[in-house]
Each structure stands twice: as C-alpha cells, then as structure tokens.
Design an enzyme around this catalytic site. Structure first.
Site, PDB file in Angstrom:
ATOM      1  N   TYR A 176      25.572  15.362  12.541  1.00  0.00           N
ATOM      2  CA  TYR A 176      25.017  16.217  13.600  1.00  0.00           C
ATOM      3  C   TYR A 176      23.715  15.584  14.067  1.00  0.00           C
ATOM      4  O   TYR A 176      23.499  14.383  13.867  1.00  0.00           O
ATOM      5  CB  TYR A 176      24.853  17.632  12.976  1.00  0.00           C
ATOM      6  CG  TYR A 176      24.553  18.737  13.936  1.00  0.00           C
ATOM      7  CD1 TYR A 176      25.338  18.951  15.061  1.00  0.00           C
ATOM      8  CD2 TYR A 176      23.471  19.597  13.708  1.00  0.00           C
ATOM      9  CE1 TYR A 176      25.054  19.990  15.942  1.00  0.00           C
ATOM     10  CE2 TYR A 176      23.194  20.649  14.580  1.00  0.00           C
ATOM     11  CZ  TYR A 176      23.978  20.839  15.694  1.00  0.00           C
ATOM     12  OH  TYR A 176      23.704  21.853  16.554  1.00  0.00           O
TER      13      TYR A 176
ATOM     14  N   ARG B  13      24.910  16.947  29.831  1.00  0.00           N
ATOM     15  CA  ARG B  13      23.574  17.080  29.226  1.00  0.00           C
ATOM     16  C   ARG B  13      23.730  17.036  27.714  1.00  0.00           C
ATOM     17  O   ARG B  13      23.699  18.049  27.030  1.00  0.00           O
ATOM     18  CB  ARG B  13      22.922  18.386  29.688  1.00  0.00           C
ATOM     19  CG  ARG B  13      21.445  18.485  29.396  1.00  0.00           C
ATOM     20  CD  ARG B  13      21.117  19.697  28.529  1.00  0.00           C
ATOM     21  NE  ARG B  13      21.430  19.459  27.140  1.00  0.00           N
ATOM     22  CZ  ARG B  13      21.639  20.397  26.225  1.00  0.00           C
ATOM     23  NH1 ARG B  13      21.599  21.652  26.535  1.00  0.00           N
ATOM     24  NH2 ARG B  13      21.923  20.107  24.966  1.00  0.00           N
TER      25      ARG B  13
ATOM     26  N   LYS C 210      30.197  19.584  16.345  1.00  0.00           N
ATOM     27  CA  LYS C 210      30.009  21.046  16.267  1.00  0.00           C
ATOM     28  C   LYS C 210      31.180  21.682  15.513  1.00  0.00           C
ATOM     29  O   LYS C 210      30.981  22.599  14.724  1.00  0.00           O
ATOM     30  CB  LYS C 210      29.917  21.645  17.677  1.00  0.00           C
ATOM     31  CG  LYS C 210      28.652  21.282  18.442  1.00  0.00           C
ATOM     32  CD  LYS C 210      27.532  22.278  18.211  1.00  0.00           C
ATOM     33  CE  LYS C 210      26.255  21.834  18.905  1.00  0.00           C
ATOM     34  NZ  LYS C 210      25.111  22.706  18.665  1.00  0.00           N
TER      35      LYS C 210
ATOM     36  N   GLU D 225      29.424  23.719  25.532  1.00  0.00           N
ATOM     37  CA  GLU D 225      28.377  22.952  24.852  1.00  0.00           C
ATOM     38  C   GLU D 225      27.899  21.799  25.726  1.00  0.00           C
ATOM     39  O   GLU D 225      28.703  21.003  26.228  1.00  0.00           O
ATOM     40  CB  GLU D 225      28.955  22.401  23.538  1.00  0.00           C
ATOM     41  CG  GLU D 225      27.943  21.840  22.580  1.00  0.00           C
ATOM     42  CD  GLU D 225      27.081  22.908  21.910  1.00  0.00           C
ATOM     43  OE1 GLU D 225      27.619  23.876  21.349  1.00  0.00           O
ATOM     44  OE2 GLU D 225      25.841  22.755  21.947  1.00  0.00           O
ATOM     45  N   ASP D 226      26.615  21.726  25.908  1.00  0.00           N
ATOM     46  CA  ASP D 226      25.974  20.587  26.565  1.00  0.00           C
ATOM     47  C   ASP D 226      26.501  20.293  27.969  1.00  0.00           C
ATOM     48  O   ASP D 226      26.693  19.140  28.355  1.00  0.00           O
ATOM     49  CB  ASP D 226      26.033  19.353  25.652  1.00  0.00           C
ATOM     50  CG  ASP D 226      25.114  19.527  24.427  1.00  0.00           C
ATOM     51  OD1 ASP D 226      24.630  20.657  24.206  1.00  0.00           O
ATOM     52  OD2 ASP D 226      24.876  18.554  23.700  1.00  0.00           O
TER      53      ASP D 226
ATOM     54  N   ASP E 244      26.639  27.958  23.637  1.00  0.00           N
ATOM     55  CA  ASP E 244      25.799  27.710  22.467  1.00  0.00           C
ATOM     56  C   ASP E 244      24.362  27.389  22.862  1.00  0.00           C
ATOM     57  O   ASP E 244      23.415  27.801  22.193  1.00  0.00           O
ATOM     58  CB  ASP E 244      26.424  26.546  21.691  1.00  0.00           C
ATOM     59  CG  ASP E 244      25.806  26.335  20.340  1.00  0.00           C
ATOM     60  OD1 ASP E 244      25.385  27.331  19.726  1.00  0.00           O
ATOM     61  OD2 ASP E 244      25.763  25.180  19.890  1.00  0.00           O
ATOM     62  N   ASP E 245      24.193  26.639  23.943  1.00  0.00           N
ATOM     63  CA  ASP E 245      22.843  26.212  24.335  1.00  0.00           C
ATOM     64  C   ASP E 245      22.019  27.370  24.881  1.00  0.00           C
ATOM     65  O   ASP E 245      20.813  27.432  24.669  1.00  0.00           O
ATOM     66  CB  ASP E 245      22.944  25.080  25.368  1.00  0.00           C
ATOM     67  CG  ASP E 245      23.706  23.903  24.788  1.00  0.00           C
ATOM     68  OD1 ASP E 245      23.235  23.340  23.795  1.00  0.00           O
ATOM     69  OD2 ASP E 245      24.799  23.587  25.293  1.00  0.00           O
TER      70      ASP E 245
ATOM     71  N   ASN F  10      16.289  17.961  21.066  1.00  0.00           N
ATOM     72  CA  ASN F  10      17.032  17.015  20.240  1.00  0.00           C
ATOM     73  C   ASN F  10      17.371  15.768  21.040  1.00  0.00           C
ATOM     74  O   ASN F  10      17.431  15.835  22.254  1.00  0.00           O
ATOM     75  CB  ASN F  10      18.346  17.674  19.762  1.00  0.00           C
ATOM     76  CG  ASN F  10      18.090  18.867  18.883  1.00  0.00           C
ATOM     77  OD1 ASN F  10      17.246  18.831  18.006  1.00  0.00           O
ATOM     78  ND2 ASN F  10      18.811  19.949  19.127  1.00  0.00           N
TER      79      ASN F  10
ATOM     80  N   ASN G  60      17.686  25.326  14.767  1.00  0.00           N
ATOM     81  CA  ASN G  60      18.854  24.746  15.429  1.00  0.00           C
ATOM     82  C   ASN G  60      19.993  25.765  15.450  1.00  0.00           C
ATOM     83  O   ASN G  60      20.222  26.455  14.450  1.00  0.00           O
ATOM     84  CB  ASN G  60      19.299  23.482  14.684  1.00  0.00           C
ATOM     85  CG  ASN G  60      20.291  22.680  15.505  1.00  0.00           C
ATOM     86  OD1 ASN G  60      21.394  23.127  15.771  1.00  0.00           O
ATOM     87  ND2 ASN G  60      19.882  21.502  15.917  1.00  0.00           N
TER      88      ASN G  60
END
Ligand SMILES: NC(=O)C1=CN([C@@H]2O[C@H](COP(=O)(O)OP(=O)(O)OC[C@H]3O[C@@H](n4cnc5c(N)ncnc54)[C@H](OP(=O)(O)O)[C@@H]3O)[C@@H](O)[C@H]2O)C=CC1
Ligand SMILES: CC(=O)C(=O)O
Ligand SMILES: [Mg+2]
Length: 569
Positions: free
Chosen positions: A117, A170, A188, A260-261, A283-284, A425, A469
C-alpha cells in the site's frame, strides 16, 4: 490420454503461422494445481494430498508448515533493501500462493502495509509498465464500449461482493497515471481481505481506461494503456454508465462499488449520480472523512474541549478536504443541534488560489461553495493560519513540504497542542514529515500522516506518529455493508464508523501521542467498525439480511476470511 497432461492443442508442433487453441487441456496431473494461486500450498501439501492430486515428483520431498513458509518468506523479503523489490516479491507471492500471501500480510501488517500500500504502491503505479508481469484485475477501456457485460463475464469469479474501480486520473498525490493506476484497486482490495476479512474471490479490481493526459506515459514505449488523451463529457459518462449498469446486472443490487482515485471533476458527480441507485462509496471523499473524524474525536482526549470548540483549517479543498470538512460539520451539527450552515463556519479551506472566501464564490467549483465564508482574501497558507487561528491544521493538497517551519511554528504559537494532519500520499507528497512536525513544534504537536513515518526522538522523548489513512475505515465499513446486505450508503454510517474507530484508541496509545490504534489489531477494529455500520444499516431500514444477527461483532468475526490452508480430499 497420455500420463500427465494430454497434448490436445499441439502447441509444440504448430508453426508460428498456425492457430492453436490455448485452453483445451485435460488434467490428470497436479501441475495445474501447483500453478493455481487459490489452491497452491507449495511444500505444505501433505503426503496424502501429493498422492491424491498427482503431485508426486512435482515437489521436492520436504514438507513445510504454513508457519515455516511464512518465516522463510519474511526472511527473504527482508533481504530486499529496495521497497519496489519487496512490492514485486509480494505480488509474485499473491500470484503463486494466495493464502500464504494473506497470511503474511495479516500476521505482519505493520511491516507489510507500506509495501503493498502507500507509499510503495505509488512507485509501483508509476513504473507499472516496466514491472508488469501477469495482469491483475479487469481492464475496461473505451475499446470495450458496448461489450462491458461480456468483459465482466470473462472474469473467472461470478460471486463478486466488492469492486474497487479507478480511472487512474488522480493516483494518490501523483496525478494522472492512466491505466497504470491498476495498482491502487489491486492494493485496496488486498486490504479488504487482509484487514476486513472479505474473501479474495469476492473482490474485483477494475481500471477504466479512457486514455491519459500524462505526456510522459503517452510517450513511454512500455505504457500498458490506451495511447490517447482522456475522453471526457458524454463519451466518458456513457462508458461509466454502461459499466455501472453491467455491474448491477451481473452481480446484483448488493455489490459494493468503491470509487478510488478519480479526479474531483468526476468523483463528486459519479457519487451523486449513482448513490440513489447503487451501493456506492467514494473512499477519497467518504472513507477519508470518516478516518479523520475518528482521529479528531480521539484527539479531543489529548487537546480537550468538544469538537465544536475547535477551528479547522485545510490546505487542499478537493475530494479529501471538502469530504472531511462536511463530515466534521455534520458531526458538530448532530452534537450541538446547530444547523449545518452554522457549523460549517468553523471550518476554512485554502486551495491553490488562497483562502476560500465569499468574494470568490461565483468562480468556485460546486463542492467548494459551502465553504466560502465572509473574510477578506488571503493568499498563502501562513497568512491563513495567522488570520484564522486554527486549532487543527489538515493537509489534503497532494503537494509535499507545504507545512513549512513557519506554518508549524505559527500553529504552535496559537495552540498549546497543535493538531497537525499531513494526509497527502505517498510520503514524497506529505505536507511535512513527522520529524519536522515534532521538531518545529518543540515536541508539542499531535501529528498523524497519510503515509507512515517511523517514531521520532526529540529531546530524549520518543514520539510515535499515527497513520491517518482511510485503510482504517474502508475494509470494516465494506464488511459492515456486505454482512448486513445493505443496499445504500448513508452518512450516518460514516459517523458510526468514525465513532467505532475512535473508541478503539486505548490509553496506552494516547500516552504515546497517538490518535489512532495500531494496525496490528486491525481485524478486531474492522469487526467493531463493521458491527456499528451494520447496526446503523438495520436502524435505517437499509439492511436486507434478515433476521438481524444478535451479536454483530461476533457475526462480523465469523464472516471473516482466514488464510490458513484448507485440507484437500
Ligand atoms: N490519508 C488518506 O487517507 C488520504 C489521502 N489523500 C491524499 O490527499 C491528496 C489530495 O487528494 P484529493 O483531495 O482527492 O485531491 P483533489 O485533486 O480533489 O484536491 C486537491 C486540492 O488541493 C489543492 N491544491 C493543489 N495544490 C495546491 C497548493 N500548492 N496550495 C494549495 N492548495 C493546493 C487543489 O486546489 P485547486 O482546487 O485550486 O486546484 C485542490 O483543492 C492526495 O495526495 C491524496 O493522496 C486522499 C484520500 C485519502
Ligand atoms: C489513501 C488514499 O485513498 C489516497 O491517498 O488516495
Ligand atoms: Mg484514494
């Protein structure tokens, strides 16, 4: 049939021009079993299993327990000094022997989390094209338009419970990594299993490839994705719509889709669009909000006061920043009964153009508008700290080294115990290091970061930084949704998860300055989070698994995947 593997495809005899059928193989050999990561046990196959499954001769005579295999692999891993080599060794293990991979990850979570991770997964994504060996997860590109349901059916598992999907725009604070973002859903989901106990076979990593605007990747001969600039607008929306429809059709109403992202210009819209019809979670935005709120609730024991007594300043007003801000405002509103419009006023955000204030309102993206409070314009972070006098400073900009000495000193001059969270991160993007936070604040800061830092000695005292996190939240949160058969996500579930996590911080953790519990206890923590999330789902009438289990913590524990080898007949 010959002894062993029958040659039915004639691959060795075929010329290069001839077509061959790759998968017509009748098996009377354990060779395939050894190469099936879900069932392979390597030297841990017993004598009886070796006989029953045609494995004699395919393995050397020695027998090993899973514990001994684990010891050997940990020893081997520790020989690698370069983190990326450890990452690759772990991915190889996952491809070779899945249960052993999860046993290692579960038993050595604090040591291996930074490998599979953040921060190492960030470097892995950047170099995915060159380190790429066997594909993991499902790639859905613009070329699959009109065929996404068929693509889902190519995946070998049909009983999917969680999908983590990215479009790679991202990736952590590293920007657009296109198709190479696949490392994130894969990472993840390995945490979903290791930390939250979901079965690996129920987890599906997906990367949606609509191109990339990363010139370096477009010009990289080893790039694995579509070599075109990103599709946007209707073309993008149609592909996502086809994906979301196909997912529901193939896996049913209760499959959890974790975004995610994604870049924020798509993330908020996708969440808003699909929340009413699908079990979706960003999640973000939401996971990060829940983990930070948990840290703040726990930190009150160290800094004193109620949440409503604090003032919050963010550097970064995107998914993470505004997501966290909104959940803090909601929690304060629930605690004080004050309307959200009022509680939001305790929270200020700085973006790349400076403090978000009402005079900027017209030109702001929609997710920033609620934070445009009355104040004169302020350009930089340092001036914003001096003007707002926050008790809590949160970094969510994706830009490293932005909490400078002056900023930390200003926070320390305002507060006895400044609470500083550097969430960005991977480590290279962290707003400051743990050492900087403790040194510049003369040992007074309470500090946590998105990527892990080692303990720091300052003035002969050891300070242990926590890791803020979302990995603390999403595995247990997802488990809670799935075990209750939840059909929608509700903000109250995020609050329940925050409270459950904050309740897990023990006095011995506080004594070290920690506002999060150690990851070593994460399965137990996840079971507690899952229980509270499930309880909320039942309370809200959103749970479909009836009757409700009496003891939800026990039930969560009983649902969890164990990586211990199974015995084969
Ligand atoms: N610890 C954790 O669990 C998590 C950490 N993160 C991390 O948070 C970071 C941000 O993620 P996310 O919110 O999704 O990203 P977004 O792109 O949505 O938001 C980034 C924000 O930072 C602002 N920004 C960028 N550069 C600067 C600068 N130099 N000064 C001030 N503000 C700046 C942007 O401003 P503008 O709007 O003006 O462009 C934007 O508001 C990433 O590094 C990510 O890894 C994310 C999720 C979870
Ligand atoms: C942790 C996480 O989700 C991120 O940095 O994007
Ligand atoms: Mg993320």
């Amino acid at each position: 049939m010959m002894n062993g593997v029958e040659k039915t495809n004639g691959e060795d005899l075929a010329t290069e021009e001839q077509l061959i059928t790759p998968w017509t193989v009748s098996v009377a050999s354990g060779y395939t079993l050894l190469r099936d990561p879900r069932h392979n046990k390597g030297l841990a196959f017993t004598v009886d299993e070796r006989d029953a499954h045609y494995l004699r001769g395919l393995l050397p005579p020695a027998l090993m327990t899973q514990e001994l295999q684990e010891k050997k692999l940990m020893h081997n891993l520790r020989q690698y000094e370069v983190p990326l080599q450890r990452y690759m060794a772990m991915m190889d293990l996952q491809e070779r022997n899945e249960r052993l991979f999860y046993k290692l990850l579960i038993d050595n979570v604090e040591e291996l989390l930074p490998v599979v991770y953040t921060p190492t997964v960030g470097e892995a994504c950047q170099k995915y094209g060159t380190i790429f060996r066997r594909p993991q997860g499902l790639y859905i590109s613009l070329k699959e338009k009109g065929k996404i349901l068929e693509v889902l059916k190519n995946w070998p598992e049909s009983n999917i419970q969680v999908i983590v999907v990215t479009d790679g725009e991202r990736i952590l604070g590293l920007g657009d990594l296109g198709c190479q973002g696949m490392g994130i859903p894969v990472g993840k989901l390995s945490l979903y299993t290791a930390l939250g106990g979901l079965r690996p076979s129920a987890c599906l990593p997906v990367t949606i490839d609509v191109g990339t605007n990363n010139e370096k990747l477009l010009n990289d001969e080893f790039y694995i994705g579509l070599r075109q600039r990103r599709a946007t607008g209707q073309e993008y929306a149609e592909l996502l719509e086809e994906f979301m429809t196909a997912v529901k059709k193939n896996y049913g109403e209760k499959v959890l889709v974790q975004f995610e992202d994604f870049a924020n210009h798509n993330a908020f819209e996708l969440l808003e669009k699909y929340s009413p019809t699908h079990l979706v979670f960003n999640d973000d935005i939401q996971g990060t909000a829940s983990v930070v709120l948990a840290g703040l609730l726990a930190a009150l024991k160290l800094v004193g006061g109620a949440l409503a007594d604090h003032r919050f300043l963010f550097l970064g007003a995107g998914e993470a920043g505004t997501g966290i801000a909104e959940l803090i405002a909601l929690e304060i509103s629930k605690q004080t009964k004050a309307p959200l419009e009022e509680t939001r006023k305790k929270i200020w955000l700085v973006d790349s153009k400076g403090l978000i204030v009402s005079s900027r309102k017209e030109s702001l993206q929609h997710f920033k508008k609620p934070w445009a409070h009355d104040h004169e314009p302020v350009k930089g972070l340092l001036d914003a700290v001096k003007a707002i006098k926050p008790t809590v400073l949160i970094g969510s900009s994706g830009v490293g080294k932005t909490f400078t000495k002056e900023v930390v000193e200003a926070m320390t001059s305002i507060n006895e115990k400044p609470l500083i969270l550097a969430l960005s991160n991977p480590t290279s993007q962290s707003e400051c290091t743990a050492e900087e936070a403790y040194t510049w604040s003369k040992g007074r800061a309470i500090f946590a970061s998105g990527s892990p830092f080692d303990p720091v000695e300052y003035n002969r005292k050891v300070f242990v930084p926590g890791q803020a996190n979302n990995a603390y939240i999403f595995p247990g949160f997802g488990l809670g949704l799935i075990m209750s058969g939840a059909i929608r996500v509700h903000d109250d579930m995020l609050l329940a998860a925050s409270e459950a996590l904050a309740a897990q911080v023990k006095q011995e953790n506080f004594d070290k300055g920690l506002i999060y519990p150690p990851f070593s206890n994460i399965r137990n923590i996840s079971a507690n989070i899952a229980a509270k999330v499930a309880a909320k789902a039942y309370e809200l009438g959103l749970a479909s698994r009836l009757p409700r289990p009496k003891d939800l913590v026990k039930y969560a524990e009983s649902c969890m995947y164990s990586p211990v080898y199974r015995s084969y007949r």
